[in-house]
Design a protein around this motif. Sequence first.
Motif, short mmCIF file in Angstrom:
data_model
loop_
_atom_site.label_atom_id
_atom_site.label_comp_id
_atom_site.label_asym_id
_atom_site.label_seq_id
_atom_site.Cartn_x
_atom_site.Cartn_y
_atom_site.Cartn_z
N LEU A 1 0.81 -1.21 0.00
CA LEU A 1 0.00 0.00 0.00
C LEU A 1 0.85 1.26 0.00
CD1 LEU A 1 -2.85 -0.96 2.52
CD2 LEU A 1 -3.06 -0.68 0.04
N SER A 2 2.04 1.17 0.55
CA SER A 2 2.91 2.36 0.62
C SER A 2 3.35 2.85 -0.75
CB SER A 2 4.15 2.05 1.47
OG SER A 2 5.08 1.24 0.75
N GLY A 3 3.35 1.96 -1.72
CA GLY A 3 3.81 2.32 -3.06
C GLY A 3 5.31 2.24 -3.24
N HIS A 4 6.05 2.01 -2.16
CA HIS A 4 7.51 1.89 -2.28
C HIS A 4 7.93 0.52 -2.78
CE1 HIS A 4 8.13 5.77 -0.45
NE2 HIS A 4 7.43 5.43 0.61
N TRP A 5 7.02 -0.46 -2.68
CA TRP A 5 7.31 -1.83 -3.10
C TRP A 5 6.19 -2.30 -4.00
CZ3 TRP A 5 12.08 -3.23 -1.76
CH2 TRP A 5 12.66 -2.54 -0.69
N GLN A 6 6.55 -2.96 -5.09
CA GLN A 6 5.55 -3.43 -6.04
C GLN A 6 5.29 -4.94 -5.91
OE1 GLN A 6 8.16 -1.12 -7.21
NE2 GLN A 6 6.57 0.26 -6.44
N ALA A 7 6.16 -5.64 -5.21
CA ALA A 7 5.99 -7.08 -5.05
C ALA A 7 6.57 -7.51 -3.71
CB ALA A 7 6.67 -7.84 -6.19
N VAL A 8 6.04 -8.61 -3.19
CA VAL A 8 6.50 -9.18 -1.92
C VAL A 8 6.76 -10.66 -2.12
CG1 VAL A 8 5.68 -9.91 0.37
CG2 VAL A 8 5.44 -7.52 -0.34
N LEU A 9 7.86 -11.14 -1.54
CA LEU A 9 8.14 -12.56 -1.41
C LEU A 9 8.39 -12.85 0.06
CD1 LEU A 9 10.64 -13.00 -4.39
CD2 LEU A 9 8.22 -13.62 -4.37
N PHE A 10 8.01 -14.05 0.51
CA PHE A 10 8.20 -14.43 1.90
C PHE A 10 9.29 -15.49 2.04
CE2 PHE A 10 3.69 -13.03 2.32
CZ PHE A 10 3.83 -12.19 3.42
N VAL A 11 9.98 -15.45 3.18
CA VAL A 11 10.83 -16.53 3.66
C VAL A 11 10.22 -16.99 4.97
CG1 VAL A 11 13.09 -17.09 4.63
CG2 VAL A 11 12.93 -15.72 2.53
N ASP A 12 10.00 -18.29 5.11
CA ASP A 12 9.33 -18.80 6.30
C ASP A 12 9.75 -20.26 6.49
OD1 ASP A 12 6.62 -17.97 8.05
OD2 ASP A 12 6.89 -20.13 7.78
N ASP A 13 9.96 -20.66 7.74
CA ASP A 13 10.43 -22.01 8.03
C ASP A 13 9.38 -23.09 7.80
OD1 ASP A 13 13.07 -21.45 8.51
OD2 ASP A 13 12.85 -21.24 10.67
N ARG A 14 8.17 -22.70 7.43
CA ARG A 14 7.17 -23.70 7.03
C ARG A 14 7.34 -24.16 5.58
NH1 ARG A 14 1.89 -20.49 8.41
NH2 ARG A 14 3.26 -18.84 7.60
#
Length: 201
Positions: A31-44
């Motif tokens: 929503l901030s507009g500073h980032w256009q995509a997200v990826l996660f790192v998670d131990d699951r």
Amino acid sequence: MLCSFEVFLNKTLLIIGAGGHGKSVAEAALLSGHWQAVLFVDDRWPQAREAFGCQIVADVAGLANVAHLAQGAVVAVGSNALRKTWLEALASAGLPQATVIHPQACVSASAQIGPGSVVMALAVVGVDVHVGSGAIINAGTVVDHDAVVEDFVHLGVGVSIAGGVRIESSAWLQAGCSAGYGVVVKRNTVFAPGTALTAKD
């Protein structure tokens, strides 16, 4: 909102932790507009492959293998100790720490927000406030003028911090706590939800 690999030309944020807080940070970042995509790192991972419509691409042990996919990273876990450890892992992987501020937070232009910190929806960060690295200022929290929030502090939902208060490193004030004028919260201390702190404490 775009959460896939499709736009390497745009800025991708890597978030360590795909739980409830991680999803909230992802939403704030997009929503901030500073980032256009997200990826996660998670131990699951690899059993879990997706959260908030975004891909989980590795576990924490595999962080270095996916560092090239993002231009910045943030740790989104509530545990102060774990957040510190994983922020150190980001540095080892060569990923710059991102600061995420929800667009519906009110942050004074004179406030300083350190790398790896997050400020969530409807939070207020006042004039000349200093927030260190890896801190969480959760939804609806108020940090008034001249307060100091040191590294790896977690201020839960709806916490109220009066002007000039100092919260030392790795302290955790859970939801609804308040700290009145003159309060210094010692490092590594934890206060139960709704605790009211005064200078005599």
